[in-house]
Design an enzyme around this catalytic site. Sequence first.
Site, PDB file in Angstrom:
ATOM      1  N   SER A  61       0.832  -1.198   0.000  1.00  0.00           N
ATOM      2  CA  SER A  61       0.000   0.000   0.000  1.00  0.00           C
ATOM      3  C   SER A  61       0.873   1.257   0.000  1.00  0.00           C
ATOM      4  O   SER A  61       1.657   1.456  -0.932  1.00  0.00           O
ATOM      5  CB  SER A  61      -0.955  -0.035   1.191  1.00  0.00           C
ATOM      6  OG  SER A  61      -1.961   0.937   1.065  1.00  0.00           O
TER       7      SER A  61
ATOM      8  N   ASP B 186     -10.219  -5.052  -4.061  1.00  0.00           N
ATOM      9  CA  ASP B 186      -9.648  -4.016  -3.192  1.00  0.00           C
ATOM     10  C   ASP B 186     -10.613  -2.838  -3.078  1.00  0.00           C
ATOM     11  O   ASP B 186     -10.968  -2.214  -4.084  1.00  0.00           O
ATOM     12  CB  ASP B 186      -8.301  -3.556  -3.748  1.00  0.00           C
ATOM     13  CG  ASP B 186      -7.481  -2.745  -2.751  1.00  0.00           C
ATOM     14  OD1 ASP B 186      -8.067  -1.904  -2.039  1.00  0.00           O
ATOM     15  OD2 ASP B 186      -6.261  -2.951  -2.688  1.00  0.00           O
TER      16      ASP B 186
ATOM     17  N   HIS C 183      -8.237  -5.167   0.392  1.00  0.00           N
ATOM     18  CA  HIS C 183      -6.989  -4.422   0.572  1.00  0.00           C
ATOM     19  C   HIS C 183      -6.069  -5.044   1.619  1.00  0.00           C
ATOM     20  O   HIS C 183      -4.855  -5.070   1.443  1.00  0.00           O
ATOM     21  CB  HIS C 183      -7.301  -2.976   0.960  1.00  0.00           C
ATOM     22  CG  HIS C 183      -6.105  -2.072   0.948  1.00  0.00           C
ATOM     23  ND1 HIS C 183      -5.470  -1.694  -0.213  1.00  0.00           N
ATOM     24  CD2 HIS C 183      -5.409  -1.485   1.960  1.00  0.00           C
ATOM     25  CE1 HIS C 183      -4.449  -0.905   0.068  1.00  0.00           C
ATOM     26  NE2 HIS C 183      -4.383  -0.769   1.383  1.00  0.00           N
TER      27      HIS C 183
END
Length: 272
Positions: free
Chosen positions: A145, A214, A243
């Site tokens: 991320s 996600d 995610h």
Amino acid sequence: MFLVLLLTLFLTGGCVEALENRFIFFPDKRIEATPRDRGLAYEEIYFTTSDGIRLHGWWIPGTGSSLTILWFHGNGGNISHRLDNITLRHDLLGTNIFIFDYRGYGRSEGEASEEGTYHDGDAAIGYLRGRRDVDPTKIVFLGESLGSAVAVEMATRHDCVALILESPFLSIAEMAKASFPLLPIGSLLQTKYDTLAKIGRIRAPLLIVHGENDEIVPFRHGRRLFEAASEPKEFYGIPRARHNDLYLIGGPAYLETLNRFFAKAIEAAASP
């Protein structure tokens, strides 16, 4: 009219900076557990950045692999919130793992910022290269991320045997569009993390991993980064993954993919 008023308040009230900080960084200072709680041997590591910030991390020795994963985590929590993920990777990959907290996270000093995370990454790489039990030619950068943006920046500055990006985003401006589609604040943000502008400069073998469901970073961000990247590169989409559960939904099949990717990266590095 409401959106115009809201934007005016942001501009005149100095709220953009406050929103930016809340939108990007979510540090937690409390270390909830350690690798020992998962039955893992580890070392508590403290090291200092070039601008004098003392950072904290964990060194978890591997079980046979000569590779070392340098882990750049995401924008929330701290390293203790990755323990389940760390344990799974340690048990199934066998690599050394070094994971650290950016400034302002966990036991690390300071306050988070884009430039600060780059200083932190530089320092982590310097620390690893100074360890006698680390082969500096076999360090893998792993970014998850927000950490994917840090890992890409590091790969433009330092050599690595491979680069893995999990749930990467194009830039903070593009994330602002995705998160606040009716509030045009992207151009106002000072933090850039412009991965799309940098990805084409990466020459290390690249693996991009993205959950097809996600809910935070759109799947299309990972695909577009892959298209913009240079060879050698691979893309691995994980059906049903969101995610924060790539390692859970991907499971052993994903980690087997990592092992194959590592083998190819090492072979490529050894080729004249």
